[in-house]
Structures are given as C-alpha cells and as structure tokens.
Design an enzyme around this catalytic site. Structure first.
Site, mmCIF file in Angstrom:
data_model
loop_
_atom_site.group_PDB
_atom_site.id
_atom_site.type_symbol
_atom_site.label_atom_id
_atom_site.label_comp_id
_atom_site.label_asym_id
_atom_site.label_seq_id
_atom_site.Cartn_x
_atom_site.Cartn_y
_atom_site.Cartn_z
ATOM 1 N N GLU A 10 -1.790 -81.249 -80.053
ATOM 2 C CA GLU A 10 -0.322 -81.329 -80.111
ATOM 3 C C GLU A 10 0.196 -81.332 -81.543
ATOM 4 O OE1 GLU A 10 3.239 -83.959 -78.057
ATOM 5 O OE2 GLU A 10 1.359 -83.591 -77.039
ATOM 6 N N ASP A 106 -1.272 -84.422 -76.063
ATOM 7 C CA ASP A 106 -1.207 -85.819 -75.625
ATOM 8 C C ASP A 106 -1.464 -85.928 -74.130
ATOM 9 O OD1 ASP A 106 -0.677 -86.616 -78.159
ATOM 10 O OD2 ASP A 106 1.420 -87.151 -77.838
ATOM 11 N N TYR A 311 -3.458 -94.976 -77.697
ATOM 12 C CA TYR A 311 -2.289 -94.166 -77.344
ATOM 13 C C TYR A 311 -1.063 -95.045 -77.078
ATOM 14 C CZ TYR A 311 0.365 -90.470 -74.961
ATOM 15 O OH TYR A 311 1.325 -89.552 -74.599
#
Length: 755
Positions: A10, A106, A311
């Site tokens: 990403e 992601d 994350y």
C-alpha cells in the site's frame, strides 16, 4: 526467462520492508526487484470512482433536473496526482516474466479495495494471492509469505468494499448536490457524518435545556475522621430535599456517634483491557490533546516506519491464543528505558492465558494494538511518537501483570437513627499498577470509579505493605477505635452541591460516542440498539477520524478550546436534511449488510439496487422540502477571485475567510491558534496578520508583534537549558506524589478488626 511474482504494497515504506526481507536489491523509483519477487506500491488509492462529470456533460453543472445520478456502468479513473505510479504498476503487471500477483496492501476492507481497483483498471488476468499480516516486522513478513491465501478467499471482502464505496457515492453526491442546488449554499451530507453531527446537536440541546438542581448531604467529624451520611434505603450520600437534611442535622446535633461495625475486605482489580484504535484515540485526546486523525497518523508511523507497534486500524481489544508464544519476544523487544525493569521481569515468568486479554471469539481481522518483536529505539522517535508508544507499551505490560490488591476498611456508625460511613482503601499489592509508576494517582481515580470504590464521598487512598502486618495502621490503633465505641461529634455540617450538565463533546469523547452511540441518543428503540451493537456504531475504526476532520473542514462544527460545538451552518443543515439521513440506524444497517456481503451471506447487487431506490426517495424529499438557508456569517471582505462577499468561519486551526461561491472555493486565513502563552493572563494567544505585520493577540487585550515575541523568548530562555527544566518538573512531580498524613489515616492505624 525465470518467472517472477509481483507484490503490491500500500505504501513505499511497507514495500521497502517486504523487499528487504524477500531479497529484492535492485532499486528504481517505482519498484524494487530481486531474483524471485518484484515489489511495488500504491500511494494510498491510485484509482477511484469517477466524478459525476465523467458520466456525461449534463452533470458538469449542478442542477436539480439531473438528479438522481445512478450510473449503470461504474467507471474507475486514475487519480491524477499519482498517475505516474499507477502507470509503473500497470507496466509491471503486464511484464511477460510476471506470472502471478500478491496483494500486500493493508489487511482490511479498504486495503483490499486499494489493490483490486488498481488490478481492475489495469486489466490484470494473472492469478492472485493475499498477504494478510498485522505487523511489518521481518518475522511477521516471513511468516506471512509462508502462509499466503488464495485471492479468491477475499473476493467477498472486495465486493463489500466496492458496495461501500458505491453506496456512499450515490447517496452522498446526490444528497449533497440536491441540498446545494435547493438552498444555494455549500451543504454536504453523508450516511455517517450527518448522524454524527446530529449527536453533537442533541448534546448541545441537552446542555442548553439543563437546569442545575441543588442537592444536600451531611458530614460529621469525630476524632479527626469525617463520616458521611448515607440514606439507608437508596445507599446514596445525597438528597434533593434540603428541609429533610436540615431536620436530620437538628435531630442529630446532641447525639453521639456510635460505631456499629468495622469491616476489612480484600479486593482485587484487574488491569484495563488492551487498546483498540478507538480507545487509544480517546485516551490520547484526553491526556495529550491529540486529535483522532493525529493519533492515527502517529500510530501509522509507529507501525510502518518504526515497526514497533501492530496494525492500528483494529476494533478488537483481545489477542488470540496462538499469540501467547510471541509474548516473551515482544517483552524483550520493548525492555528499554522506563519499561526495562518490568518487561524483563515479566519475560522470565510463564505467560498465562487470561480471558481478560486472550479471547479468540473477540478477534476478527486484527487483534489488539500491542508492541511487535522489533527492538525499540526511543531516541529515534519524535516526542509525539514516544507518547503514543508509551500508552501502548504500558497497557501491554499491565495486561500481563497480576491484579492489584486493595484492603478496604469501612467504619459504619449511627448518629441517632441515621447511618454514617467512613472508608479508607489501602493498596497492598500494586500488581499491574507497577506498569504506570508515576501515573499511579491519575489512574487511581478512574479505576476506583469503575470498580465501585468511589461511591462514598468520605474516601481516601494510600499505599500499604503486603509483607508484614506488624505496624499496620489498623493494628496500631486498636486501643482508640473499636466496634461499639461512642464518639463525640466535634462538627456537623450540611453540604451542598449542584447537578452538572453533560459535558460538550471533545474529539476523544466524540469518537467513543460514534463507536457506541446508543447511550447518547434519547430514542431507545430495541432494533437500533441491537443493530448498533452488532455493527460497532457509526462508521468503522478506519474511517471515524476522517469523518471528524470532514465535519471540521465543512465548517459544520468548530472547536472552542478542546470542546466541539455545532455551527449555525451545521444546525441549519440538520433542519434541511431528510430525517432518515440523520439516523444512526441507517449507517448501522448498512454496515451490517456490508459485513454480510463480506461473509458471502448477501448479494452486493441486491444491496445496491435498494440503495438506488432509497436515493430516489431521498432526492424527492429534498426537492419538495420547504426549508430555507441563511448565511449569518457574511463578512464585508470581497473574494479576490470572484468578487462575492466571503464567509467568516472558525476552522479547526483558526479563523478563515471562505468564498460563499462553491465553484470559486477561495480561502484565506485570518488567524491561527498557537501554543504561545500571554505574559499577562497566561492564556493561549492567536497569531493574526501576514508577513512582517504578524502579531499575537490575546483575549485579555494584550498584543505583541511576532518579531518582539521571538526576541522576548530568546531573552527569557537565557541561562536555562532543557535538562534544568526537566529536572525541576520531576522534582515537582515527586513532591506532589508524597503522601500527606491526615487524621483519618492516623485513627485507622489504631483500629482492632480482630475483636
């Protein structure tokens, strides 16, 4: 020619990490290449849904006659600002030696959309696999590549992401154009932002209508201890009946205080749950004043660049059982600076699976935010990054500790026929509070309230020792205070207070309210409550910060200090928007159905068909509406571009002039909020003007040129370095944390609880 695998990340930072682990050493401006893998990246979204103008010339001008806009064939367009990177990715996709593609964006609904739209627009026909990881450490990347999933596994997640984007486009653009055309003003709305704005309006209405109500209590002082009157029926220490309280005081004035019971209880309090994004954003706002967007951006850097946290966009506060084996390595990685002693201590102990932080059923895509196995170098972090890392690291360490243990002592006494109570709670075993050392006192207040300790007003806390009972406060004073004793009352006072209105929303409390809006709404419909509970409230953890920013940037709400207030424009918008669009039930039901699409339980086509029907009814309702909109913030300044009078608005960072013409869009800053303190009243000042004419202005009337301010700061700063300031602050904090002897504690030292 050997076949190669194209990996699409990403962001460039993640791509570089993957490339290093997968030995891709050939570097270019748009990709990195090795013997087996080619790693490239998006820059967020490279491809997006086309604007209305792309569907026909009739949509180039805003007109009610062209609504609703309902594309039959959806168009994707390349975002102009990042078109060079898209062209590079497309070229790589069509390279003859590229045999397959790995999506490494992601791990979530939006990340899936980023990659799939690029692949769709570029016409990719090559087989797909998916890298699904929650941290970007070398270990996580290697494990992820050894457990790649087929692209088809995430096909339904992609359909849900597309349905979310298309439905927001259809409803948002149509309703925004309809309102703007109908009322000749820049009015934007959406299925998440409008209910959020409605919550702020409802809170302000509640505050405005609130009437403070006086309440009364009674305190009796005996032997230096303060006892609080308690209503035996309700258990409350207050009453709204002043006459009753005065009557009790008069009747009790000649009585002696008789001790009816002395109790000692040992209580345990478990550590607070690990962080998800929402709770982290809320606490960062409360403690440091960070906006939701700032916290997310800082978290993203700690995740992508420093690789020290997992994350961030997660809605879970738990870990899965298979992660227990990684805990020791994570503890050793974060055993630096203030965390070293406790982290090493915990790493030498066997990690127990506790339901307070390990629960497989409460983890969907991503687990709670915790440190990674990556070694931490605090010196390489900015001040803001240190603060966010500190919150997460301490919460992680606390979760692994034992519960803290309190010893609660209560004295029940009667004054005539009325019950009075005094209570002291002593911390015996710190347990998880060890993780917070200097923050102990601050945490105490919140946790006591949650655990029910804080229900009695006569209440004190101090540290004790669990090693020996010799010399404890209770046993030393058994001679002077015991059950059945009659005590003279030296002072009997009626206390008075007033009920307080609900607080205005801050960014921290607003983002928490978006996650759980039920308690902030007056309508308690069971279906709404159930649906909101199942879907996690308004928006998602990934989108709430952006929604709040959008409401600020649209001038529908503004900041006054740390408080959020709705603007006149926001109030008027809520009067004009159809009722459906203000309801949190709408967005909750959408999220519920999007989750069903992602799980393969519902058709995305059926969902979009119903969205189109809903949009038609929405436009019809706006067309036939009979409301009005009036600009009440017109300035006397004309727009330098189009000549129309500009609107004066309070932006998030200061005052601005904004052209009232939507197509012009000219903006000009009038003043900016600063952290500079007024030398007279010490409040924060505003910076106004341009160039050499810039000056600081305070609400108290103080004014100072920017050049004079900078010169003054230089003089004031002479002879004092940063280390001196820090040492002074530490000394002050240490002195403030020292226990203060009081009569209550001294008397408790002599209680004999064994009789």
């Amino acid at each position: 020619m050997p076949e190669k695998i194209l990996v699409i990340a990403e962001k460039p930072s993640v791509a570089r990490d993957i490339a290093r682990v997968m030995h891709c050493n050939k570097k270019t401006n748009t990709y990195l290449e090795g013997n087996q893998y080619i790693v490239t990246w998006a820059l967020g979204h490279l491809v997006t849904l086309a604007d209305p103008e792309e569907y026909g010339k009739q949509y180039q001008s805003w007109s009610m006659d062209t609504l609703p806009m309902l594309p039959k064939e959806w168009k994707l367009v390349v975002i102009r600002q990042t078109s060079r990177q898209y062209a590079a990715v497309k070229e790589l996709l069509h390279r003859k030696d590229v045999a397959q593609v790995i999506i490494a964006t992601d791990a979530g609904r939006e990340g899936e959309l980023v990659a799939r739209w690029i692949l769709d627009k570029a016409g990719n026909k090559k087989p797909l696999r998916r890298l699904w990881i929650s941290s970007v450490t070398d270990k996580a990347i290697r494990e992820g590549f050894s457990n790649l999933k087929p692209g088809k596994t995430y096909e339904n997640l992609y359909h849900a992401a597309v349905a979310r984007a298309q439905s927001d486009w259809v409803v948002g653009i149509n309703a925004t154009r309809a309102l703007t055309c109908k009322y000749n003003a820049q009015l934007s709305c959406g299925r998440v932002q409008t209910p959020t704005l409605a919550m702020i309006a409802a809170r302000e209405k509640e505050i405005k209508k609130f009437q403070p109500k006086p309440y009364y209590g009674l305190k009796a002082v005996s032997g230096g201890i303060t006892y609080t009157w308690i209503d035996e029926k309700s258990g409350s220490g207050r009453t709204f009946d002043k006459n009753r309280m005065e009557k009790i005081r008069a009747q009790s004035a000649s009585e002696t205080l008789k001790v009816t019971d002395i109790q000692r209880k040992t209580k345990h309090l478990g550590a607070p749950a690990l962080y998800d994004l929402t709770t982290l954003q809320r606490e960062a706002n409360q403690k440091y004043g960070f906006s939701a967007k700032e916290t997310l951006n800082i978290m993203q850097r700690l995740y992508e660049n420093h690789k020290v946290l997992t994350y961030p966009r997660t809605d879970s506060r738990y870990l899965t059982s298979d992660m227990l084996g990684t805990i020791e390595e994570r503890l050793k990685a974060c055993a630096v600076g203030p965390y070293k002693k406790l982290a090493l201590k915990l790493s030498r102990q066997k990690i127990q699976s506790k339901p307070s932080f390990v629960n497989n059923s409460k983890v969907s895509d991503h687990h709670a935010i915790i440190p990674t196995e990556q070694f931490v170098d605090l010196a390489h972090m900015s001040n803001e990054e240190r603060k966010i890392y500190d919150l997460v690291a301490r919460r992680f360490l606390a979760a692994l500790c034992t519960a803290c243990e309190y010893e609660e002592t209560s004295i029940h006494a009667k004054l005539g026929n009325e019950l009075f109570l005094a209570r002291e709670t002593i911390l015996k075993v710190p347990g998880w509070r060890e993780a917070y050392d200097q923050d102990y006192k601050e945490l105490e207040e919140d946790d006591m309230e949650e655990s029910g300790f804080g229900t009695v007003t006569s209440f004190s806390i101090r540290r004790g020792s669990s090693e020996s009972s010799n010399g404890s406060l209770q046993e030393e004073a058994a001679r002077t205070l015991q059950k059945g004793a009659s005590l003279p009352v030296s002072k009997l006072t009626v206390t008075e207070g007033k009920t307080k209105p609900p607080a205005h929303f801050t960014e921290g409390s607003l983002i928490a309210a978006m996650e759980n809006p039920v308690k902030y709404l007056r309508q308690k419909d069971k279906n709404i409550i159930r649906t909101l509970g199942e879907t996690g409230g308004l928006g998602t953890v990934a989108t709430r910060a952006d929604i709040i920013e959008k409401l600020f940037n649209s001038f529908l709400m503004e900041k006054r200090g740390n408080e959020i207030h709705i603007t006149s424009k926001g109030k008027q918008l809520l009067e004009l928007v159809p009722q459906d669009l203000k309801s949190p039930e709408l967005t909750a039901s959408w999220e519920q159905r999007l989750q069903a699409i992602a799980a393969g339980k519902e058709s995305d086509r059926k969902f979009m068909s119903e969205i189109e029907d809903y949009t038609k009814s929405l436009i019809q309702e706006i067309k036939t509406g009979n409301g009005t909109f009036r600009h009440d913030n017109l300035s006397r300044t004309k727009c330098p571009q189009c000549g129309k009078y500009m609107l004066e608005v309070n932006g998030k960072h200061g005052k601005m002039l904004v052209c009232q013409d939507r197509e012009c869009g000219c903006r000009e800053t009038i003043s900016r909020h600063t952290n500079a303190r007024c030398p007279v009243c010490h409040k924060k000042m505003e910076l106004v003007g341009k160039g050499d004419g810039q000056r600081f202005v305070c609400a108290c009337g103080y004014r100072e040129k920017l050049s004079a301010f900078e010169e003054r700061r230089k003089k004031e700063g002479r002879g004092v370095n940063k280390r001196d300031v820090n040492n002074y602050l530490k000394k002050q904090a240490k002195e403030a944390s020292k226990p203060i002897n009081n009569a209550f504690a001294e008397a408790f030292a002599k209680i004999n609880l064994d009789e």
